[in-house]
Design an enzyme around this catalytic site. Structure first.
Site, PDB file in Angstrom:
ATOM      1  N   GLN A  16      57.058 -18.562 -14.738  1.00  0.00           N
ATOM      2  CA  GLN A  16      56.211 -19.162 -13.706  1.00  0.00           C
ATOM      3  C   GLN A  16      54.849 -18.503 -13.493  1.00  0.00           C
ATOM      4  OE1 GLN A  16      56.244 -20.135  -8.928  1.00  0.00           O
ATOM      5  NE2 GLN A  16      58.178 -19.674  -9.866  1.00  0.00           N
ATOM      6  N   GLU A 138      60.290 -12.964  -9.319  1.00  0.00           N
ATOM      7  CA  GLU A 138      59.721 -13.321  -8.024  1.00  0.00           C
ATOM      8  C   GLU A 138      60.209 -12.472  -6.840  1.00  0.00           C
ATOM      9  OE1 GLU A 138      57.500 -15.844  -6.929  1.00  0.00           O
ATOM     10  OE2 GLU A 138      57.826 -14.921  -4.995  1.00  0.00           O
ATOM     11  N   ASP A 167      55.225 -14.926  -8.081  1.00  0.00           N
ATOM     12  CA  ASP A 167      54.907 -15.575  -9.358  1.00  0.00           C
ATOM     13  C   ASP A 167      53.601 -16.366  -9.278  1.00  0.00           C
ATOM     14  OD1 ASP A 167      57.021 -14.648 -10.791  1.00  0.00           O
ATOM     15  OD2 ASP A 167      58.313 -16.357 -10.422  1.00  0.00           O
ATOM     16  N   GLY A 246      48.168 -13.538  13.984  1.00  0.00           N
ATOM     17  CA  GLY A 246      46.775 -13.297  14.322  1.00  0.00           C
ATOM     18  C   GLY A 246      46.495 -12.800  15.713  1.00  0.00           C
ATOM     19  N   GLY A 247      47.523 -12.496  16.497  1.00  0.00           N
ATOM     20  CA  GLY A 247      47.262 -11.959  17.826  1.00  0.00           C
ATOM     21  C   GLY A 247      47.417 -12.984  18.938  1.00  0.00           C
TER      22      GLY A 247
HETATM   23  N1  CAO Z   1      57.832 -15.363 -31.328  1.00  0.00           N
HETATM   24  C1  CAO Z   1      58.635 -14.278 -31.476  1.00  0.00           C
HETATM   25  N2  CAO Z   1      59.076 -13.511 -30.455  1.00  0.00           N
HETATM   26  C2  CAO Z   1      58.669 -13.866 -29.226  1.00  0.00           C
HETATM   27  C3  CAO Z   1      57.834 -14.971 -28.994  1.00  0.00           C
HETATM   28  C4  CAO Z   1      57.401 -15.741 -30.120  1.00  0.00           C
HETATM   29  N3  CAO Z   1      56.615 -16.809 -29.984  1.00  0.00           N
HETATM   30  N4  CAO Z   1      57.626 -15.069 -27.671  1.00  0.00           N
HETATM   31  C5  CAO Z   1      58.305 -14.055 -27.100  1.00  0.00           C
HETATM   32  N5  CAO Z   1      58.936 -13.330 -28.035  1.00  0.00           N
HETATM   33  C6  CAO Z   1      59.756 -12.144 -27.835  1.00  0.00           C
HETATM   34  C7  CAO Z   1      59.035 -10.994 -27.202  1.00  0.00           C
HETATM   35  O1  CAO Z   1      58.210 -10.350 -28.108  1.00  0.00           O
HETATM   36  C8  CAO Z   1      60.195 -10.138 -26.724  1.00  0.00           C
HETATM   37  O2  CAO Z   1      60.687  -9.409 -27.820  1.00  0.00           O
HETATM   38  P1  CAO Z   1      60.993  -7.792 -27.721  1.00  0.00           P
HETATM   39  O3  CAO Z   1      61.952  -7.650 -26.595  1.00  0.00           O
HETATM   40  O4  CAO Z   1      61.576  -7.502 -29.055  1.00  0.00           O
HETATM   41  O5  CAO Z   1      59.713  -7.111 -27.453  1.00  0.00           O
HETATM   42  C9  CAO Z   1      61.240 -11.192 -26.392  1.00  0.00           C
HETATM   43  O6  CAO Z   1      60.767 -12.425 -26.902  1.00  0.00           O
HETATM   44  C10 CAO Z   1      61.541 -11.361 -24.934  1.00  0.00           C
HETATM   45  O7  CAO Z   1      60.357 -11.353 -24.147  1.00  0.00           O
HETATM   46  P2  CAO Z   1      60.422 -10.832 -22.669  1.00  0.00           P
HETATM   47  O8  CAO Z   1      61.059  -9.484 -22.636  1.00  0.00           O
HETATM   48  O9  CAO Z   1      59.078 -10.953 -22.059  1.00  0.00           O
HETATM   49  O10 CAO Z   1      61.369 -11.929 -21.990  1.00  0.00           O
HETATM   50  P3  CAO Z   1      62.637 -11.708 -21.025  1.00  0.00           P
HETATM   51  O11 CAO Z   1      63.208 -13.068 -20.857  1.00  0.00           O
HETATM   52  O12 CAO Z   1      63.560 -10.663 -21.504  1.00  0.00           O
HETATM   53  O13 CAO Z   1      62.001 -11.198 -19.673  1.00  0.00           O
HETATM   54  C11 CAO Z   1      60.496 -11.392 -17.777  1.00  0.00           C
HETATM   55  C12 CAO Z   1      61.375 -12.135 -18.801  1.00  0.00           C
HETATM   56  C13 CAO Z   1      59.748 -12.464 -17.004  1.00  0.00           C
HETATM   57  C14 CAO Z   1      61.376 -10.587 -16.818  1.00  0.00           C
HETATM   58  C15 CAO Z   1      59.506 -10.451 -18.492  1.00  0.00           C
HETATM   59  O14 CAO Z   1      58.787 -11.197 -19.434  1.00  0.00           O
HETATM   60  C16 CAO Z   1      58.532  -9.767 -17.542  1.00  0.00           C
HETATM   61  O15 CAO Z   1      58.880  -8.801 -16.836  1.00  0.00           O
HETATM   62  N6  CAO Z   1      57.290 -10.254 -17.519  1.00  0.00           N
HETATM   63  C17 CAO Z   1      56.234  -9.662 -16.704  1.00  0.00           C
HETATM   64  C18 CAO Z   1      56.419  -9.964 -15.258  1.00  0.00           C
HETATM   65  C19 CAO Z   1      56.457 -11.438 -14.985  1.00  0.00           C
HETATM   66  O16 CAO Z   1      55.620 -12.219 -15.380  1.00  0.00           O
HETATM   67  N7  CAO Z   1      57.460 -11.837 -14.227  1.00  0.00           N
HETATM   68  C20 CAO Z   1      57.494 -13.196 -13.713  1.00  0.00           C
HETATM   69  C21 CAO Z   1      58.611 -13.889 -14.264  1.00  0.00           C
HETATM   70  S1  CAO Z   1      58.870 -15.392 -13.436  1.00  0.00           S
HETATM   71  O17 CAO Z   1      57.455 -16.056 -13.397  1.00  0.00           O
END
Ligand code: CAO
Length: 424
Positions: A16, A138, A167, A246-247
């Protein structure tokens, strides 16, 4: 012409926070190219499914006006295509877990080497420091940014809020950072890195609560209901229920029909400037001059009594009647609108704040349109892309692959299966 015409965005975002930002850029006219993992895509495509086989509302409502390319950024040819995209784009936006982009081989240093004019924008849960490696969602941000501890009632637990301030709030902050960096690039010719932490964005939105934290040193917070109720303050900004921030004292009050309708409520503020009008409207004209009621500080220990009396009046009117009666007197009130009422409000469709969008897999759905109105840059909301819908056109039209070279990229497996053009 749209404000961001000619700006190309490599949209490496998911879920998001990041997609909120790139959707705004797309609405302002940028060409947003969403890069998704072949065959999988943004995880939200398949989250909270309501129409089997169709992209979810979670995805469609956050990814309007974008194009989608499937690309495995860990495959060698995929890295080559990603490098070409970085060369071509003005902005790269990502919200992967900390370190994920570096692990793919695309550190900020490497990205700058490829394209020194690029603006790279990142969202992480926390800024540099002890939590910088954490994955964050979030509600974690709402808690870490000070919002949850200051939301809810004094005698209850901390509460998260329904508005996605962690988010979508961070996406908005990032979007501002990106357009600011684009503006600076006009003069400097250089790109830069834009970073937003979700904790920081929530804290920014909870700024008034940090104001109150410091005011505590000067004594109790007199506009909080607990002051009038004689409840002592602790060391930290307390939860203030529905007090207004706001008070000016304010509360949520029942309106006619509250027994059946969970949203038959109004917000009611007894602003000092209109106190006399409030007294007249609720049928207590004597409070205009009566000692203990006439002046704002005198009323602070009687807020429960005063609001109960106002509520006796609001309960005889619907929330819309309360608005109609109070508005001409400038008494600040507001109906508690349900999402059903909002989705049926034709006035919001007329301004483009609510939109009806057609989608080949799911038919028509409702969405929130662009909440920021530019007089010289119209927004036309178009549907979100299907996974990999534009892979072929992006490879050829944006990146210039053709002939054997295009076949090589497609054959490498880096870009998934090439889709036939989607039916509109
Ligand atoms: N091709 C190949 N690999 C890909 C890819 C693509 N097109 N797109 C993503 N990947 C891979 C990433 O490189 C990552 O691999 P590694 O773990 O080996 O480095 C893997 O997919 C997973 O990516 P991720 O760790 O970002 O995803 P997750 O689902 O495990 O975590 C989240 C999700 C949101 C918790 C994490 O991305 C995060 O903390 N983001 C920053 C904070 C944020 O935006 N949070 C809001 C989330 S809700 O809006």
């Amino acid at each position: 012409m749209k404000a961001l015409d000619g700006i190309k965005v490599l949209d490496f975002t998911h879920v998001q926070s990041g997609p909120t930002c790139t959707q705004l850029l797309a609405w302002f006219g940028a060409d947003v190219i969403k890069v998704e993992r072949p065959g999988v895509g943004d995880a939200t495509r398949k989250q909270l499914i309501d129409v089997p086989g169709a992209d979810s509302l979670y995805f469609t409502m956050l990814n309007h006006n974008k194009r989608s390319i499937e690309l495995n950024s860990k495959n060698e040819t995929g890295k080559e295509v990603l490098t070409r995209l970085i060369e071509e784009c003005d902005v790269l936006v990502e919200n992967f877990a900390p370190g994920a982009l570096d692990r793919m081989g695309f550190s900020w240093e490497r990205i700058q080497e490829i394209n020194p004019r690029i603006i790279m924008a990142s969202i992480k849960g926390f800024g540099p420091g002890k939590y910088e490696d954490c994955k964050v969602y979030e509600n974690v941000a709402q808690c870490a940014g000070g919002s949850a501890s200051t939301t809810g009632f004094l005698d209850g637990p901390p509460l998260v809020t329904g508005a996605q301030i962690g988010d979508s709030g961070t996406g908005l902050h990032l979007c501002l950072g990106i357009v600011t960096a684009l503006f600076q690039r006009e003069k400097s010719g250089r790109g830069q890195k834009v970073s937003c932490a979700m904790q920081d964005s929530v804290l920014n939105l909870a700024r008034v609560k940090l104001r109150d934290q410091q005011r505590l040193a000067a004594g109790p917070l007199k506009e909080y209901s607990q002051f009038g109720e004689g409840v002592p303050f602790g060391e930290a900004t307390p939860r203030a229920g529905n007090d207004s921030g706001g008070g000016q004292p304010g509360r949520i009050l029942k309106c006619k029909g509250w027994e059946q309708d969970p949203n038959a409520y109004t917000y009611f503020i007894i602003q000092a400037a209109v106190w006399e009008k409030v007294c007249d409207v609720i049928g207590r004209p004597e409070w205009k001059t009566q000692e203990g009621y006439a002046k704002p500080p005198e009323r602070l220990d009687k807020l429960n009594e005063i609001f109960s009396t106002i509520e006796e009046w609001t309960m005889t009117r619907t929330k819309f009647e309360v608005m109609e009666i109070c508005n001409p007197h400038d008494i600040p009130v507001g109906p508690i609108l349900s999402m059903k009422e909002i989705s049926e409000d034709e006035g919001l469709y007329a301004t483009g704040t609510m939109v009806r969008v057609d989608h080949p897999e799911r038919g028509e759905y409702l969405s929130v349109g662009c909440p920021i109105k530019l007089s010289d840059s119209d927004v036309e909301v178009t549907r979100s892309p299907l996974l990999g819908e534009h892979t072929s056109e992006i490879l050829s039209d944006v990146l210039g692959y053709s002939g054997d070279d295009l076949d090589r990229v497609i054959g490498s497996g880096a870009v998934g299966e090439i889709k036939a053009e989607a039916a509109e």
